[in-house]
Design a protein around this motif. Sequence first.
Motif, PDB file in Angstrom:
ATOM      1  N   ARG A  17     -27.754   3.308  -1.681  1.00 46.44           N
ATOM      2  CA  ARG A  17     -27.882   1.980  -1.095  1.00 46.44           C
ATOM      3  C   ARG A  17     -27.770   2.071   0.416  1.00 46.44           C
ATOM      4  O   ARG A  17     -27.058   2.913   0.959  1.00 46.44           O
ATOM      5  CB  ARG A  17     -26.826   1.018  -1.642  1.00 46.44           C
ATOM      6  CG  ARG A  17     -25.410   1.423  -1.403  1.00 46.44           C
ATOM      7  CD  ARG A  17     -24.414   0.475  -2.061  1.00 46.44           C
ATOM      8  NE  ARG A  17     -24.416  -0.834  -1.429  1.00 46.44           N
ATOM      9  CZ  ARG A  17     -23.586  -1.185  -0.443  1.00 46.44           C
ATOM     10  NH1 ARG A  17     -22.691  -0.317   0.012  1.00 46.44           N
ATOM     11  NH2 ARG A  17     -23.638  -2.384   0.085  1.00 46.44           N
ATOM     12  N   LYS A  18     -28.514   1.190   1.099  1.00 48.83           N
ATOM     13  CA  LYS A  18     -28.447   1.075   2.552  1.00 48.83           C
ATOM     14  C   LYS A  18     -27.533  -0.084   2.911  1.00 48.83           C
ATOM     15  O   LYS A  18     -27.480  -1.098   2.220  1.00 48.83           O
ATOM     16  CB  LYS A  18     -29.835   0.819   3.130  1.00 48.83           C
ATOM     17  CG  LYS A  18     -30.744   2.038   3.160  1.00 48.83           C
ATOM     18  CD  LYS A  18     -30.560   2.807   4.458  1.00 48.83           C
ATOM     19  CE  LYS A  18     -31.654   3.880   4.606  1.00 48.83           C
ATOM     20  NZ  LYS A  18     -31.530   4.604   5.891  1.00 48.83           N
ATOM     21  N   SER A  19     -26.819   0.062   4.012  1.00 49.25           N
ATOM     22  CA  SER A  19     -25.935  -0.996   4.466  1.00 49.25           C
ATOM     23  C   SER A  19     -26.056  -1.156   5.975  1.00 49.25           C
ATOM     24  O   SER A  19     -25.942  -0.170   6.715  1.00 49.25           O
ATOM     25  CB  SER A  19     -24.486  -0.690   4.099  1.00 49.25           C
ATOM     26  OG  SER A  19     -23.614  -1.609   4.713  1.00 49.25           O
ATOM     27  N   THR A  20     -26.296  -2.371   6.403  1.00 53.30           N
ATOM     28  CA  THR A  20     -26.387  -2.629   7.845  1.00 53.30           C
ATOM     29  C   THR A  20     -25.016  -2.559   8.505  1.00 53.30           C
ATOM     30  O   THR A  20     -24.914  -2.393   9.716  1.00 53.30           O
ATOM     31  CB  THR A  20     -27.000  -4.013   8.098  1.00 53.30           C
ATOM     32  OG1 THR A  20     -26.228  -5.005   7.419  1.00 53.30           O
ATOM     33  CG2 THR A  20     -28.441  -4.069   7.600  1.00 53.30           C
ATOM     34  N   ARG A  21     -23.954  -2.687   7.696  1.00 57.68           N
ATOM     35  CA  ARG A  21     -22.597  -2.664   8.260  1.00 57.68           C
ATOM     36  C   ARG A  21     -21.970  -1.270   8.241  1.00 57.68           C
ATOM     37  O   ARG A  21     -20.978  -1.041   8.928  1.00 57.68           O
ATOM     38  CB  ARG A  21     -21.701  -3.637   7.494  1.00 57.68           C
ATOM     39  CG  ARG A  21     -22.102  -5.085   7.692  1.00 57.68           C
ATOM     40  CD  ARG A  21     -21.078  -6.038   7.130  1.00 57.68           C
ATOM     41  NE  ARG A  21     -20.983  -5.933   5.676  1.00 57.68           N
ATOM     42  CZ  ARG A  21     -20.135  -6.631   4.942  1.00 57.68           C
ATOM     43  NH1 ARG A  21     -19.295  -7.480   5.522  1.00 57.68           N
ATOM     44  NH2 ARG A  21     -20.109  -6.503   3.632  1.00 57.68           N
ATOM     45  N   ALA A  22     -22.538  -0.348   7.432  1.00 54.38           N
ATOM     46  CA  ALA A  22     -21.960   1.004   7.335  1.00 54.38           C
ATOM     47  C   ALA A  22     -22.174   1.765   8.642  1.00 54.38           C
ATOM     48  O   ALA A  22     -23.259   1.733   9.221  1.00 54.38           O
ATOM     49  CB  ALA A  22     -22.597   1.761   6.178  1.00 54.38           C
ATOM     50  N   LYS A  23     -21.123   2.453   9.080  1.00 53.70           N
ATOM     51  CA  LYS A  23     -21.210   3.240  10.308  1.00 53.70           C
ATOM     52  C   LYS A  23     -21.320   4.736  10.015  1.00 53.70           C
ATOM     53  O   LYS A  23     -21.617   5.519  10.917  1.00 53.70           O
ATOM     54  CB  LYS A  23     -19.991   2.964  11.188  1.00 53.70           C
ATOM     55  CG  LYS A  23     -19.943   1.518  11.678  1.00 53.70           C
ATOM     56  CD  LYS A  23     -18.763   1.298  12.611  1.00 53.70           C
ATOM     57  CE  LYS A  23     -18.742  -0.135  13.121  1.00 53.70           C
ATOM     58  NZ  LYS A  23     -17.590  -0.390  14.028  1.00 53.70           N
ATOM     59  N   ARG A  24     -21.067   5.105   8.774  1.00 58.48           N
ATOM     60  CA  ARG A  24     -21.183   6.511   8.393  1.00 58.48           C
ATOM     61  C   ARG A  24     -21.546   6.601   6.910  1.00 58.48           C
ATOM     62  O   ARG A  24     -21.436   5.628   6.173  1.00 58.48           O
ATOM     63  CB  ARG A  24     -19.882   7.264   8.661  1.00 58.48           C
ATOM     64  CG  ARG A  24     -18.701   6.765   7.857  1.00 58.48           C
ATOM     65  CD  ARG A  24     -17.444   7.556   8.199  1.00 58.48           C
ATOM     66  NE  ARG A  24     -16.329   7.180   7.353  1.00 58.48           N
ATOM     67  CZ  ARG A  24     -15.523   6.155   7.587  1.00 58.48           C
ATOM     68  NH1 ARG A  24     -15.734   5.384   8.643  1.00 58.48           N
ATOM     69  NH2 ARG A  24     -14.522   5.884   6.769  1.00 58.48           N
ATOM     70  N   ILE A  25     -21.968   7.774   6.482  1.00 54.84           N
ATOM     71  CA  ILE A  25     -22.302   7.993   5.073  1.00 54.84           C
ATOM     72  C   ILE A  25     -21.015   7.983   4.259  1.00 54.84           C
ATOM     73  O   ILE A  25     -20.003   8.564   4.664  1.00 54.84           O
ATOM     74  CB  ILE A  25     -23.021   9.344   4.885  1.00 54.84           C
ATOM     75  CG1 ILE A  25     -24.290   9.407   5.740  1.00 54.84           C
ATOM     76  CG2 ILE A  25     -23.378   9.561   3.418  1.00 54.84           C
ATOM     77  CD1 ILE A  25     -24.950  10.777   5.732  1.00 54.84           C
ATOM     78  N   SER A  26     -21.045   7.323   3.106  1.00 57.47           N
ATOM     79  CA  SER A  26     -19.866   7.337   2.233  1.00 57.47           C
ATOM     80  C   SER A  26     -20.295   7.579   0.795  1.00 57.47           C
ATOM     81  O   SER A  26     -21.373   7.156   0.361  1.00 57.47           O
ATOM     82  CB  SER A  26     -19.097   6.018   2.334  1.00 57.47           C
ATOM     83  OG  SER A  26     -19.865   4.941   1.831  1.00 57.47           O
ATOM     84  N   LEU A  27     -19.450   8.287   0.071  1.00 54.96           N
ATOM     85  CA  LEU A  27     -19.694   8.623  -1.328  1.00 54.96           C
ATOM     86  C   LEU A  27     -18.495   8.122  -2.119  1.00 54.96           C
ATOM     87  O   LEU A  27     -17.365   8.535  -1.869  1.00 54.96           O
ATOM     88  CB  LEU A  27     -19.836  10.140  -1.461  1.00 54.96           C
ATOM     89  CG  LEU A  27     -20.408  10.725  -2.755  1.00 54.96           C
ATOM     90  CD1 LEU A  27     -21.823  10.222  -3.009  1.00 54.96           C
ATOM     91  CD2 LEU A  27     -20.417  12.246  -2.670  1.00 54.96           C
ATOM     92  N   ARG A  28     -18.733   7.211  -3.057  1.00 61.04           N
ATOM     93  CA  ARG A  28     -17.634   6.590  -3.797  1.00 61.04           C
ATOM     94  C   ARG A  28     -17.849   6.702  -5.303  1.00 61.04           C
ATOM     95  O   ARG A  28     -18.977   6.603  -5.783  1.00 61.04           O
ATOM     96  CB  ARG A  28     -17.480   5.115  -3.409  1.00 61.04           C
ATOM     97  CG  ARG A  28     -17.154   4.911  -1.944  1.00 61.04           C
ATOM     98  CD  ARG A  28     -16.952   3.436  -1.626  1.00 61.04           C
ATOM     99  NE  ARG A  28     -16.714   3.221  -0.202  1.00 61.04           N
ATOM    100  CZ  ARG A  28     -15.540   3.339   0.390  1.00 61.04           C
ATOM    101  NH1 ARG A  28     -14.474   3.670  -0.325  1.00 61.04           N
ATOM    102  NH2 ARG A  28     -15.406   3.123   1.687  1.00 61.04           N
TER     103      ARG A  28
END
Length: 228
Positions: A17-28
């Motif tokens: 998923r893409k996020s306009t608010r994410a500042k870095r790659i995250s894996l959850r």
Amino acid sequence: MGQHILDGNPPVAIILRKSTRAKRISLRISQLDGRVTLTLPRHVSEAEGIAFAREKQTWLRGHLENRGEDQTIALGASLPIEGVDRELVAGANKRVVLDSATLQVPGKPEQVAPRVQAFLKQMARDKLAAASDHYADTLGKSYSRLTLRDTRSRWGSCSSAGALMYSWRLILCPPEVLRYVAAHEVAHLAEMNHSSAFWDTVTRIHGPYAEPRAWLRKNGSGLHSYKF
């Protein structure tokens, strides 16, 4: 963005998923259902994200393995109730009966899971209401209402209007853990924060809380593996 399969043994499905608010790659990894989500900032390409996931695959597979298998509620299964494992067995009565070693569930096999869930919710409501009443009286405050949900990210909450919310899965925990969560949320009636004054309030109405808090942090996610 869709889904990608990370090759290996076993293969791992990853939701991108893409996020306009994410500042870095995250894996959850969702502790509720085991889904793996790779979130990318808008400027990061899908290829970069997948390369990041490949770099983390040892960590990823280790966490998925530790999470364990989902556990279906059916006769013969074991379920912790107030922290004690009980075997689910066929019941001869018209109602669900709890004893020291078993939970006796009447009805057809397809009725077992919903009947167990209904029983646990009512038991959770009774225990949480009693604990909330006790700590509210000790604090000298009152709450406006109490609701139960099956929440992923929190075990309880207290709104600015004094409404308490709890996860009904707290009934699976040892009683001292349930009581700690009730004290924690009731303390928010006086302190709507997690300041030192808040934790002093928890201690004043509950007493030492380090052990039940640690138990929940260590074991809480596993309570979501029981599928009703």
